[in-house]
Design an enzyme around this catalytic site. Structure first.
Site, PDB file in Angstrom:
ATOM      1  N   HIS A  50     -10.920  25.579  14.680  1.00  0.00           N
ATOM      2  CA  HIS A  50     -10.081  26.658  14.096  1.00  0.00           C
ATOM      3  C   HIS A  50     -10.738  27.998  14.407  1.00  0.00           C
ATOM      4  CE1 HIS A  50      -7.529  28.210  10.528  1.00  0.00           C
ATOM      5  NE2 HIS A  50      -8.045  29.271  11.142  1.00  0.00           N
TER       6      HIS A  50
ATOM      7  N   LYS B 105       0.905  25.415  13.843  1.00  0.00           N
ATOM      8  CA  LYS B 105       0.280  26.002  12.655  1.00  0.00           C
ATOM      9  C   LYS B 105       1.329  26.496  11.679  1.00  0.00           C
ATOM     10  CE  LYS B 105      -3.000  27.783  10.071  1.00  0.00           C
ATOM     11  NZ  LYS B 105      -4.010  28.791  10.325  1.00  0.00           N
TER      12      LYS B 105
ATOM     13  N   HIS C  38      -9.898  32.340  15.657  1.00  0.00           N
ATOM     14  CA  HIS C  38      -9.021  33.455  16.045  1.00  0.00           C
ATOM     15  C   HIS C  38      -9.723  34.212  17.163  1.00  0.00           C
ATOM     16  CE1 HIS C  38      -6.452  32.976  12.448  1.00  0.00           C
ATOM     17  NE2 HIS C  38      -7.577  32.530  11.921  1.00  0.00           N
TER      18      HIS C  38
ATOM     19  N   HIS D 128      -2.198  26.486   6.744  1.00  0.00           N
ATOM     20  CA  HIS D 128      -2.842  27.483   5.882  1.00  0.00           C
ATOM     21  C   HIS D 128      -2.363  27.161   4.473  1.00  0.00           C
ATOM     22  CE1 HIS D 128      -4.650  31.509   4.950  1.00  0.00           C
ATOM     23  NE2 HIS D 128      -3.977  31.238   3.846  1.00  0.00           N
TER      24      HIS D 128
ATOM     25  N   ASP E 226     -12.937  29.370  11.574  1.00  0.00           N
ATOM     26  CA  ASP E 226     -12.018  30.445  11.150  1.00  0.00           C
ATOM     27  C   ASP E 226     -12.600  31.816  11.470  1.00  0.00           C
ATOM     28  OD1 ASP E 226      -9.636  31.483  10.232  1.00  0.00           O
ATOM     29  OD2 ASP E 226     -10.201  31.416   8.128  1.00  0.00           O
TER      30      ASP E 226
ATOM     31  N   HIS F 138      -9.534  25.331   6.618  1.00  0.00           N
ATOM     32  CA  HIS F 138     -10.487  26.136   5.822  1.00  0.00           C
ATOM     33  C   HIS F 138     -10.395  25.865   4.328  1.00  0.00           C
ATOM     34  CE1 HIS F 138      -6.815  28.485   5.743  1.00  0.00           C
ATOM     35  NE2 HIS F 138      -7.025  29.068   6.902  1.00  0.00           N
TER      36      HIS F 138
HETATM   37  O1  DOR Z   1      -9.442  35.563   6.617  1.00  0.00           O
HETATM   38  C1  DOR Z   1      -8.557  35.247   7.404  1.00  0.00           C
HETATM   39  N1  DOR Z   1      -8.361  35.917   8.569  1.00  0.00           N
HETATM   40  N2  DOR Z   1      -7.739  34.239   7.085  1.00  0.00           N
HETATM   41  C2  DOR Z   1      -6.661  33.952   7.811  1.00  0.00           C
HETATM   42  O2  DOR Z   1      -5.946  33.070   7.409  1.00  0.00           O
HETATM   43  C3  DOR Z   1      -6.312  34.742   9.013  1.00  0.00           C
HETATM   44  C4  DOR Z   1      -7.482  35.423   9.564  1.00  0.00           C
HETATM   45  C5  DOR Z   1      -7.117  36.514  10.560  1.00  0.00           C
HETATM   46  O3  DOR Z   1      -6.339  36.241  11.474  1.00  0.00           O
HETATM   47  O4  DOR Z   1      -7.634  37.629  10.423  1.00  0.00           O
HETATM   48 ZN    ZN Z   2      -7.640  31.132  10.421  1.00  0.00          ZN
END
Ligand code: DOR
Ligand code: ZN
Length: 341
Positions: A16, A100, A18, A137, A248, A175
């Site tokens: 997971h 997702k 980003h 989520h 995450d 998460h």
């Molecule tokens: O803290 C987070 N940041 N939780 C999420 O679900 C998305 C992520 C983000 O894309 O910044």
């Molecule tokens: Zn995430």
């Protein structure tokens, strides 16, 4: 018994992450590629990744900055209009590994997310049929629900009925942050699993207010009470194949975090393995680290285990105050394990 001084494990994956796009992608992707062989890449770009073509083009952009030694595993962003045929096409063409579910309004770039899970029922049925995992989520967005209770209420209102109604659907509860979530996953059938982040193993909610407001400890789902942190740690280090590594890592610029309305997300990619190793060491569970980091995830997804190894060594690892304009997790601290090489 002397303490273990170094730990060599099969090359791990991040289930997971980003990675963003453009300049931010360029800045952060090499950190993930240095630590992990593969990563499940979140689709919450603006606009979100909802088509096979967009996912395929995004994958190419990631590979061009991260190098060919790293394999991004792409995901489809589910909207109320999710098309079962498009999901199946992307999955069969090897573009989408999973899809997702963001409840609309739950987090960063989730405005196009799902407003009611009933609306994506046909998509979920198709995913169940083709064995495509649903990544969740897990928070309700009901403003009447206290922000610290949103995960537990999601289990009751959404997840438990979903697991019951779709007996073969593979689901990753992403998460997890609560004892409730850890117990729910542990007690569910084998096709229900969870990812665990570094921050939810390390921080409790006091960290948000330690001597003042701490925007760099803010992520979603928000960190919870100490008893929940301990339950999540116990689950991650238990050796159960249902729990695996998912950072995450969610970079936002310093300005976007240190703001009157700061963004949610913790950038942990540069030192994620070091943090996890420290946690497993503290729990006397270093012998279970390889399973969590490199085996449980691929087995759940039905993917091969990686070749090759990485080595972690006991010894100080200084975390800088800032990396590419982003404040990393543990900024300014020294971790007790470091990644060799
Ligand atoms: O803290 C987070 N940041 N939780 C999420 O679900 C998305 C992520 C983000 O894309 O910044
Ligand atoms: Zn995430």
């Amino acid at each position: 018994m002397p303490a273990t001084e170094s730990l060599t494990i099969r090359r791990p994956d991040d289930w997971h992450v980003h990675l963003r796009d453009g300049d931010m992608l360029k800045a952060v992707a090499p950190f993930t590629a240095r630590q992990f062989a593969r990563a499940i890449v979140m689709p919450n770009l603006a606009p979100p990744v909802t088509s096979v073509e967009a996912a395929s083009a995004y994958r190419d952009r990631i590979i061009s900055v991260a190098g060919s030694g790293f394999t991004p595993l792409m995901t489809c962003y589910l909207t109320d209009q999710a098309d079962p045929a498009e999901l199946a096409r992307g999955h069969s063409e090897g573009v989408w590994v999973a899809a997702k579910l963001y409840p609309a309004g739950a987090t960063t770039n989730s405005a196009d997310g799902v407003t009611d899970i009933a609306r994506i029922r046909p998509a979920l049925e198709r995913m169940q049929d083709i064995g495509m995992p649903l990544l969740v989520h897990g928070e309700v967005t009901d403003p009447d629900i206290d922000v610290f209770d949103r995960e537990a209420v999601f289990i009751d209102r959404v997840l438990e009925p979903l697991v019951r109604d779709m007996p073969a659907l593979k689901i990753v509860f992403e998460h997890i942050t609560t004892a409730d979530a850890a117990q729910f996953v542990r007690d569910s059938r084998p096709t229900i699993a969870a990812t665990v982040t570094p921050q939810h193993l390390v921080l409790n909610r006091n960290a948000l207010f330690a001597g003042g407001l701490r925007p760099h400890a803010y992520c979603l789902p928000v960190v919870k009470r100490e008893k929940h942190r301990l339950a999540v740690r116990a689950a991650a280090t238990s050796g159960s194949p249902k729990f695996f590594l998912g950072t995450d890592s969610a970079p936002h610029s310093r300005d976007a975090k240190e703001s009157g309305c700061g963004c949610a997300g913790i950038f942990n990619a540069p030192f994620a393995l070091e943090t996890y190793a420290q946690v497993f060491d503290e729990e006397g569970a270093l012998d279970r680290f390889e399973g969590f980091a490199a085996e449980h995830g691929p087995r759940f997804y039905g993917l091969p285990l990686n070749d090759g190894t990485v080595t972690l060594e006991r010894g100080g690892c200084a975390v800088p105050d800032s990396i590419a304009g982003v404040v990393p997790f543990h900024a300014g601290e020294t971790l007790r394990w470091r990644l060799a090489g």
